[in-house]
Design a protein around this motif. Structure first.
Motif, PDB file in Angstrom:
ATOM      1  N   LYS A 270     -21.893  18.620  20.761  1.00 26.84           N
ATOM      2  CA  LYS A 270     -20.709  18.172  20.156  1.00 26.84           C
ATOM      3  C   LYS A 270     -20.806  16.590  20.643  1.00 26.84           C
ATOM      4  CE  LYS A 270     -17.870  22.094  20.188  1.00 26.84           C
ATOM      5  NZ  LYS A 270     -16.655  22.780  20.512  1.00 26.84           N
TER       6      LYS A 270
ATOM      7  N   SER B 108     -14.971  13.568  26.152  1.00 33.71           N
ATOM      8  CA  SER B 108     -15.314  13.045  24.788  1.00 33.71           C
ATOM      9  C   SER B 108     -15.501  11.504  24.888  1.00 33.71           C
ATOM     10  CB  SER B 108     -14.292  13.354  23.775  1.00 33.71           C
ATOM     11  OG  SER B 108     -13.957  14.537  23.428  1.00 33.71           O
TER      12      SER B 108
ATOM     13  N   SER C 148     -16.436   7.785   7.387  1.00 35.42           N
ATOM     14  CA  SER C 148     -15.826   9.356   7.241  1.00 35.42           C
ATOM     15  C   SER C 148     -16.972  10.159   6.776  1.00 35.42           C
ATOM     16  CB  SER C 148     -14.744   9.421   6.331  1.00 35.42           C
ATOM     17  OG  SER C 148     -14.956   8.919   4.940  1.00 35.42           O
TER      18      SER C 148
ATOM     19  N   ASN D  88     -19.582  10.522   9.770  1.00 37.46           N
ATOM     20  CA  ASN D  88     -18.892  11.822  10.476  1.00 37.46           C
ATOM     21  C   ASN D  88     -18.966  12.976   9.917  1.00 37.46           C
ATOM     22  OD1 ASN D  88     -18.022   9.791  12.282  1.00 37.46           O
ATOM     23  ND2 ASN D  88     -15.897   9.419  11.484  1.00 37.46           N
ATOM     24  N   ASP D  89     -18.637  13.263   8.940  1.00 36.33           N
ATOM     25  CA  ASP D  89     -19.028  14.663   8.025  1.00 36.33           C
ATOM     26  C   ASP D  89     -20.416  15.153   8.052  1.00 36.33           C
ATOM     27  OD1 ASP D  89     -16.372  14.325   7.423  1.00 36.33           O
ATOM     28  OD2 ASP D  89     -16.732  13.991   5.377  1.00 36.33           O
TER      29      ASP D  89
ATOM     30  N   MET E 167     -22.642  14.124  10.596  1.00 39.04           N
ATOM     31  CA  MET E 167     -22.742  14.366  11.809  1.00 39.04           C
ATOM     32  C   MET E 167     -22.099  15.801  12.402  1.00 39.04           C
ATOM     33  SD  MET E 167     -24.613  12.093  13.145  1.00 39.04           S
ATOM     34  CE  MET E 167     -24.463  12.784  14.966  1.00 39.04           C
ATOM     35  N   ASP E 168     -21.114  16.137  11.638  1.00 39.20           N
ATOM     36  CA  ASP E 168     -20.434  17.558  12.105  1.00 39.20           C
ATOM     37  C   ASP E 168     -21.479  18.469  11.279  1.00 39.20           C
ATOM     38  OD1 ASP E 168     -18.073  16.405  12.994  1.00 39.20           O
ATOM     39  OD2 ASP E 168     -16.811  16.349  11.438  1.00 39.20           O
ATOM     40  N   ALA E 169     -21.827  18.116  10.262  1.00 44.20           N
ATOM     41  CA  ALA E 169     -22.629  19.190   9.353  1.00 44.20           C
ATOM     42  C   ALA E 169     -23.910  19.385  10.450  1.00 44.20           C
ATOM     43  CB  ALA E 169     -23.066  18.828   8.139  1.00 44.20           C
TER      44      ALA E 169
ATOM     45  N   ARG F  84     -24.135  19.304  13.444  1.00 44.36           N
ATOM     46  CA  ARG F  84     -23.832  20.056  14.684  1.00 44.36           C
ATOM     47  C   ARG F  84     -23.604  21.521  14.356  1.00 44.36           C
ATOM     48  NH1 ARG F  84     -20.083  15.547  15.340  1.00 44.36           N
ATOM     49  NH2 ARG F  84     -21.071  14.136  16.734  1.00 44.36           N
ATOM     50  N   ASP F  85     -23.400  21.858  13.082  1.00 45.21           N
ATOM     51  CA  ASP F  85     -23.051  23.096  12.717  1.00 45.21           C
ATOM     52  C   ASP F  85     -24.066  23.855  12.655  1.00 45.21           C
ATOM     53  OD1 ASP F  85     -21.871  25.480  11.781  1.00 45.21           O
ATOM     54  OD2 ASP F  85     -21.154  24.416  10.029  1.00 45.21           O
TER      55      ASP F  85
END
Length: 425
Positions: free
Chosen positions: A61, A138, A157, A160-161, A163-165, A167-168
């Motif tokens: 994360k 964090s 944004s 960031n989206d 990067m979230d994907a 990590r998923d």
């Protein structure tokens, strides 16, 4: 008086007999002390493995692990290593002398004493596994960026989206789409850079597949190039020569290793060998590969390449970059697709001004510069090329450039044909 003497005698015996009993216990109960040590080691190792799962999740994360947690993990490794070495080097053969005819009392005493003390230390370490402030915290994203990448608030944004994907674990294929010149490649490379900083992947592979633009290009030749580039980055060599055999080899490389069947081995297997095997398995499980296929113009058969994108055991994640959203979503089946939009208003002007200089805000030049900027259509590559070419030029040169842009044939603007229009075709 007699009561006083009895009380004193009781205290004396308490301070003398108890230590003597403990010392004798080291000697006569050394086996039970060693067995207890082994049990404590096993319990502590299980606790460490459980803690490591939480640490790995926090690292993925992008969080920083607290020093107290790292110190605890290192302490566990150190004490368990010492305890296992103690148990392994002191077997029954070392506990006797005169070819086994006489017990070696000194060795037994030393082993029992050391095993007892190690076990007490391990119990203390187990108790110390208490982190009231949590295991991680964090941190702000690091400022390091990929060379050539421009940070735009409107893109933050989206980045960031992405990067979230990344990590998923449930998301295996990601798409990034948008017209040519928007900076899709730079954005994806920046995401890969951040993923590297956050240790999300052990290997990242970037492959330009612009050959898919040419309908006459041999698909088989392109697939072989993808296979070879991937193999080179992973450091392994193909044994087969044909495309299908290589695809099978690459598929096996990009999958988690299957659990080997347990050998019917003796009860007393060397503990150090077991530990080495476990480390190799852990390294295999932790391997994660990021593969980026950039500039896709037509569907690529990933099965032919050997990328098992539908397999749950796949240890790689795919990022596909194209101008065509339908190609990514419908034909290639990405799970998430992130569109990139042209720059608007202040961001476009800020980029132009940063490169061309403050002179663009002059009373005479600013109205013309704004019109030139409008002709760039919010494309970063067009803005950068125009601004670089017109930097420190006169108002007359800017007016001529505006006329060229409006004529749809800006052949007299240096770099437009090579850098801008070639990427818009």
């Amino acid at each position: 008086m007699a009561e006083i003497i009895i009380a004193v005698a009781g205290k004396v015996s308490e301070y003398l007999v108890a230590p003597i009993g403990r010392q004798l216990g080291y000697l006569f109960c050394y086996r039970s002390h060693v067995e207890k040590l082994r049990n404590e080691v096993q319990t502590l190792r299980a606790a460490r493995n459980d803690q490591q799962i939480t640490v790995d999740e926090a690292t993925r994360k992008g969080d920083e692990i607290r020093p107290a947690v790292l110190e605890w993990l290192n302490g566990v490794d150190r004490i368990t290593g010492e305890a296992e070495a103690l148990a392994l080097t002191r077997d029954d053969q070392n506990m006797s002398c005169l070819n086994g005819w006489c017990p070696n009392l000194i060795s037994r005493y030393q082993l029992g004493r050391e095993a007892y003390k190690k076990a007490q230390v391990i119990v203390g370490i187990q108790t110390a596994r208490n982190f009231p402030d949590g295991i991680s915290y964090s941190v702000l994203p690091r400022s390091a960026t990929f060379k050539g990448y421009e940070c735009f608030q409107s893109r933050d944004s989206t980045l960031n989206d992405i990067m979230d994907a990344l990590r998923d674990d449930k998301t295996k294929m990601i798409g990034v789409c948008g017209m040519g010149g928007l900076g899709k490649t730079m954005l994806v490379k920046q995401a890969a850079q951040q993923a590297k900083q956050q240790n999300l992947f052990t290997t990242d592979i970037f492959i330009d597949v612009s050959w898919t633009r040419d309908s006459k290009k041999d698909e088989e030749e392109g697939i072989v190039k993808i296979q070879q580039k991937t193999a080179d980055m992973l450091g392994f060599q193909f044994k087969g020569k044909d495309e299908s055999t290589r695809a099978d080899e690459l598929k096996q490389r990009l999958q988690k290793k299957k659990e080997p069947e347990k050998d019917k081995e003796p009860e007393k297997k060397n503990q150090l060998e077991k530990e080495k095997e476990q480390k190799r398995e852990n390294q295999s499980e932790k391997e994660k590969i990021l593969i980026i296929l950039d500039d896709i113009w037509k569907e690529i058969n990933l099965e032919k390449v050997g990328i098992p994108f539908k397999d749950d055991r796949m240890i790689c994640k795919l990022v596909l970059v194209s101008r065509d959203a339908d190609l990514l979503c419908k034909d290639m089946g990405v799970q998430k697709c992130f569109p990139i939009q042209p720059l608007q208003g202040e961001e476009a002007w800020h980029l132009l001004k940063n490169i061309a200089g403050d002179s663009v805000e002059g009373d005479q030049l600013q109205p013309i510069a704004i019109k030139v900027l409008d002709e760039c259509g919010g494309l970063p590559i067009a803005i950068v090329t125009i601004a670089t070419t017109l930097k420190d030029e006169t108002v007359a040169v800017w007016k001529n450039a505006l006329d060229e842009l409006r004529s749809c044939a800006p052949i007299n603007i240096r770099g437009m044909e090579e850098k801008v229009y070639s990427c818009l075709d």
